[in-house]
Scaffold this motif. Structure first.
Motif, PDB file in Angstrom:
ATOM      1  N   GLU A 287       0.828  -1.210   0.000  1.00  0.00           N
ATOM      2  CA  GLU A 287       0.000   0.000   0.000  1.00  0.00           C
ATOM      3  C   GLU A 287       0.857   1.251   0.000  1.00  0.00           C
ATOM      4  O   GLU A 287       0.510   2.240  -0.659  1.00  0.00           O
ATOM      5  N   ASN A 288       2.000   1.236   0.717  1.00  0.00           N
ATOM      6  CA  ASN A 288       2.819   2.443   0.797  1.00  0.00           C
ATOM      7  C   ASN A 288       3.628   2.691  -0.471  1.00  0.00           C
ATOM      8  O   ASN A 288       4.321   3.696  -0.580  1.00  0.00           O
ATOM      9  N   SER A 289       3.540   1.785  -1.460  1.00  0.00           N
ATOM     10  CA  SER A 289       4.276   1.971  -2.722  1.00  0.00           C
ATOM     11  C   SER A 289       3.351   2.399  -3.859  1.00  0.00           C
ATOM     12  O   SER A 289       3.788   2.519  -5.008  1.00  0.00           O
ATOM     13  N   LEU A 290       2.055   2.644  -3.576  1.00  0.00           N
ATOM     14  CA  LEU A 290       1.100   2.967  -4.637  1.00  0.00           C
ATOM     15  C   LEU A 290       1.379   4.331  -5.233  1.00  0.00           C
ATOM     16  O   LEU A 290       1.516   5.325  -4.513  1.00  0.00           O
ATOM     17  N   LYS A 291       1.482   4.379  -6.576  1.00  0.00           N
ATOM     18  CA  LYS A 291       1.559   5.626  -7.343  1.00  0.00           C
ATOM     19  C   LYS A 291       0.447   5.550  -8.385  1.00  0.00           C
ATOM     20  O   LYS A 291       0.586   4.841  -9.384  1.00  0.00           O
ATOM     21  N   PRO A 292      -0.664   6.229  -8.140  1.00  0.00           N
ATOM     22  CA  PRO A 292      -1.872   5.989  -8.939  1.00  0.00           C
ATOM     23  C   PRO A 292      -1.835   6.578 -10.324  1.00  0.00           C
ATOM     24  O   PRO A 292      -2.888   6.649 -10.975  1.00  0.00           O
ATOM     25  N   ALA A 293      -0.668   6.999 -10.834  1.00  0.00           N
ATOM     26  CA  ALA A 293      -0.651   7.644 -12.146  1.00  0.00           C
ATOM     27  C   ALA A 293      -1.259   6.758 -13.219  1.00  0.00           C
ATOM     28  O   ALA A 293      -2.124   7.189 -13.981  1.00  0.00           O
ATOM     29  N   ASN A 294      -0.799   5.506 -13.340  1.00  0.00           N
ATOM     30  CA  ASN A 294      -1.286   4.634 -14.406  1.00  0.00           C
ATOM     31  C   ASN A 294      -1.771   3.295 -13.876  1.00  0.00           C
ATOM     32  O   ASN A 294      -1.773   2.305 -14.606  1.00  0.00           O
ATOM     33  N   VAL A 295      -2.112   3.258 -12.588  1.00  0.00           N
ATOM     34  CA  VAL A 295      -2.684   2.041 -12.020  1.00  0.00           C
ATOM     35  C   VAL A 295      -3.957   2.422 -11.263  1.00  0.00           C
ATOM     36  O   VAL A 295      -4.131   3.574 -10.837  1.00  0.00           O
TER      37      VAL A 295
END
Length: 864
Positions: free
Chosen positions: A116-124
């Motif tokens: 969860e702490n690695s989420l980068k919602p740009a393209n996911v």
């Protein structure tokens, strides 16, 4: 040459005969895909889950996920074509997110796990969260980002042309309801039926009265709708109906004017009547000192003075002991036909309903009677009761006896216990049908045989003092009688004086009451029915309606304080003629003749949810009676009565089985001023007595509909000349406009304070409360005639209207706004339709079905 970026769009051009390679087609598809992604980003701002992608609880180390669609920040479609299960990592210590992303290499959607702490919602796009543990758990509190669709309903507006709108009549089953117009909306280009909003506006609002429209939309379609205006019987203006009332300042002479306490309240052509007030609650007078009355509960708060209703409950007491008294002496031609204890009755020239007993026979043969026989005189015939037989059943005037062979038709019979005499109409088996109803408790009945002719009567008044349980209800001059079951009573006797000291309560009577015993009930006469004497000739009295005084009833002359000055027995009545057994001393034209009504009480046997109550004995309560419960202050009118079933026009809260309902008397009105501590000052005071009740006036009624109506010929100040006679009117009685009675087809005359703008043919709505029945009446009428100088309006009530009796003060009337054809009205006003329409957006597509094949149109997905 310009440098091209990897995602730079190219416009692919083709020419005739060009050899196309796979790269050309891939370029074309890439351009289309990029344009679609740009559209999703720029126009819809799409990011997040659009359809489906619902996670379920973990099963066998894998997370179930439904099919669905999501968009990343670039606007790319991320598709899961079928429901699937995504395997969890073998171990993890921090929450994991299941994400869906675009795989540029395979150009497919990909499901994978990410801390969860690695989420980068740009393209996911994250679709679910799993919490570490043994075993791991789906986090149901996690809420993924949801793509919001752009909702832009289609809106259009328009209006018809003022003065050229196609109006037509709106009819249902041949009845004109209003007008309607079909509105064309095809220019808006709706593909489905939108939501229409419309209103009617007037292009020429000053032409005629503009009502508040009742509009509705019917038959909506993508290209049209119908607007309807309800224009049937809508009120335009209320009538201000005159409510004129005043008390009589004096008892009017026959044919003379009526003098009122207040002047200029009536006008020529008014129809007026004597009125009685109505009240819902009764405040009992617990003490009376001069003009000051103390009540058991206060009237509604008021200041100054006001008129209130007054009346009385039954004035009844119990006999404590019966003293012996010498009765009258009667000389007969055949004294040997009599014995001490014989029951005797006067049989001719007319039957006297009350019998008596022979107390003694002196040495000369004179008979000493227990009580006087009303009207007994020389040459009258006396009959003696013969062998009696037991009574097995009494039902009204039908009596079942053990030995019917003792009787013949037209025989005179006497009830041994009550000393009531009557005549046999017919005999059927063991049943005797009598002329009048007898007491239900009668045990023995005997035929009467003529025994002697009267030669002389020595009937000097013999005053008798009767000790009673309570005497404060009575006063000198009252007529009292023994109260018998079933609403019957003995011959009335006058009260000479009253002793109300606590240790010596008694009534001194002019003569002894026949058959009086200890614990018997004595009741004072009330005068609920009365009439004006039109003429007197010996024993014959002429009144407006003789049916008010049936045969064998007792009547009395009434003075201004409701005290009976003399009484007599009614021998015969028909039309306007009342024949009495003896002349009433001093009775003359213009006097008030009143019916002696004695206390009537019934026991409640059941209370129905429909308002119907059952009482015992049956038949003692009649329609029009005013009743009260012995334990409550409420008053109610009897609207209908049939045998034991009674319908009340009002309500008595808490009425229960075994409660006692008594018929009470509403006498009139009295003016009161507040005195504090439940005290009031009375004016006039001589009409109210101890234990009478006062009540706030809630309405009015006529004591005898139509019989007491009179039309005003002229009115000057307090003097009103009428055609006819206000029957039974006495000083201090209230005079008011007559009750409006009729049905469909009736004409109603109304006088208004202000005459509205009316035209013959206008429709009017009438709504009134019939207080005698406790129901409201709604009727439509036509303005038939208008008399402007007196503000009079005559209305014709349309059929079918049920029969109604409505007081003017309980009637509201309104003229309706449509005159003539409603089409004429809408054209004069140039009515047109202004409208607005809104078409809802198309519904979102449903999620992919669970059985969509992997190579279906949704594409493919990779998992890791």
């Amino acid at each position: 040459m310009a440098i091209k970026h990897a995602n730079q769009l190219e416009r692919v051009r083709y020419w005739e005969g060009q050899l196309l390679s796979s790269g050309d087609l891939e370029t074309q598809m890439r351009v289309v895909a990029e344009l679609r992604r740009l559209h999703n980003r720029a126009v819809h701002g799409a990011y997040g889950i659009a359809i489906g992608l619902q996670a379920s609880d973990i099963v066998n180390g894998a997370l179930p996920l439904s099919c669905g669609l999501a968009y990343d920040c670039s606007g790319r479609e991320l598709i899961v074509p079928i429901s699937t299960s995504v395997a969890l990592p073998s171990s993890f210590s921090t929450p994991l997110l299941l994400i869906i992303s675009y795989d540029a290499e395979s150009q497919l959607s990909r499901l994978s796990w990410l801390p969860e702490n690695s989420l980068k919602p740009a393209n996911v796009v994250a679709v679910a969260r799993v919490k570490p543990g043994s075993p791991p758990q789906l986090d149901h509190d996690y809420r993924p980002v949801v793509a919001r669709p752009l909702a832009r309903p289609r809106i259009a507006a328009g209006a018809t042309v003022p003065g050229d709108t196609a109006w037509e009549l709106w009819e249902e089953n041949g009845i004109s309801i209003g007008v309607q117009s079909e509105v064309d909306t095809s220019a808006a280009g709706f593909t489905t039926t939108p939501n229409y909003f419309a209103e009617v506006e007037a292009g020429n609002s000053a032409a005629e009265f503009l009502p508040a429209w009742f509009a509705s939309i019917a038959a909506p379609k993508p290209d049209s709708f119908t607007l309807r205006l309800f224009m049937r019987r809508i009120a335009r203006e209320s009538f201000d109906i005159v409510d004129a009332k005043s008390r009589a300042a004096a008892t009017p002479a026959v044919g003379g004017p009526v003098t009122l306490e207040v002047g200029n309240v009536f006008a020529r052509y008014d129809t007026i009547s004597r009125l009685l007030p109505m009240a819902e609650l009764a405040c009992t007078v617990t003490a009376l000192s001069g003009t000051t009355a103390t009540l058991d509960s206060p009237l509604s708060p008021f200041s100054g003075s006001k008129d209130v209703a007054f009346g009385n409950r039954p004035r009844v007491t119990t006999v404590a002991s019966v003293p012996e008294a010498a009765g009258p002496l009667v000389t007969v031609d055949q004294p040997g036909n009599f014995q001490v204890g014989d029951v005797i009755v006067k049989t001719s020239p007319s039957l006297v309903a009350q019998a008596t007993k022979v107390n003694d026979i002196d040495d000369t043969g004179d008979l000493e009677l227990a009580t006087s026989i009303t009207g007994l005189a020389k040459d009258d015939t006396l009959g003696v009761a013969q062998q009696s037989t037991a009574v097995t059943n009494v039902s009204g005037n039908i009596v079942t006896v053990q030995n019917p062979q003792l009787f013949h038709e037209r025989d005179i019979v006497v009830c041994i216990e009550t000393l009531q005499a009557t005549r046999v109409q017919k005999i059927s088996g063991s049943q005797l049908t009598l002329d009048v109803m007898i007491a239900a408790q009668t045990n023995n009945i005997a035929p009467v045989q003529d025994a002697a002719t009267v030669q002389a009567v020595e009937d000097e008044p013999q005053e008798t003092k009767i000790p009673v349980a309570e005497s404060k209800f009575f006063r000198a001059g009252d007529l009292v009688a023994k109260v018998l079951p079933g609403g019957l009573f003995s011959a009335p006797v006058r009260v000479q004086s009253v002793q109300s000291k606590s240790n010596a309560k008694s009534l001194t009577l002019k003569t002894m009451i026949a058959g009086l015993s200890v614990n018997d009930q004595i009741g004072a006469a009330d005068f609920r029915v009365r009439a004006t004497v039109l003429n007197v000739s010996n024993n014959t009295v002429t009144v407006a309606d003789a049916s008010l005084f049936p045969g064998n009833s007792y009547v009395a002359r009434l003075d201004d304080t409701y005290t009976a000055t003399a009484s007599a027995l009614v021998k015969f009545s028909s039309g306007s003629r009342v024949d009495l057994n003896a002349a009433i001393p001093g009775l003359k034209s213009g006097d008030i003749l009143a019916l002696c009504s004695f206390p009537v009480t019934a026991s409640v046997q059941s209370v129905g949810t429909d308002g119907i109550i059952e009482v015992e004995p049956a038949g003692v309560l009649q329609a029009g009676d005013l009743v009260a419960c012995d334990t409550r202050a409420a008053l109610a009118l009897v609207a209908a009565a049939s045998g034991p079933s009674v319908q009340l026009a009002g309500s008595i809260n808490g009425l229960a089985v075994n409660d006692k309902l008594s018929v009470v008397t509403m006498s009139g009105t009295v003016s009161v001023t507040p005195g504090g501590n439940k005290k009031v000052t009375l004016e006039p005071a001589n009409r109210v007595r101890f234990n009478d009740f006062l009540g706030d006036i809630t309405g009015w009624r006529e004591p005898n509909l139509l019989a007491s109506h009179a039309q005003v010929i002229s009115a000057t100040g307090t003097s009103v000349q009428v055609s006819g006679q206000l029957d039974g009117l006495m000083v201090h009685d209230t005079v008011g406009l007559a009750t409006l009675s009729g049905a469909g087809g009736s004409l109603l005359l109304l006088r208004l304070n202000t005459l509205p703008n009316l035209t013959p043919g206008d429709e009017a709505l009438l709504v009134g409360l019939d207080r005698l029945q406790g129901v409201s009446e709604s009727m439509f009428s036509i303005v038939a005639w208008i008399y402007a100088p007196g503000n009079f309006v005559i209305l014709f009530v349309e059929a079918p209207a049920t029969h109604f009796n409505v007081r003017p003060e309980d009637l509201s009337a309104s003229v309706l706004f449509v005159r003539g054809s409603p089409l004429r009205l809408v054209k004069n006003l140039n009515l047109y339709v202004s409208w607005l329409a809104c078409q809802a957006p198309e519904p979102m597509p449903r999620p992919c079905p669970d059985d969509t094949p992997a190579d279906g149109p949704c594409g493919s997905v990779q998992q890791s």
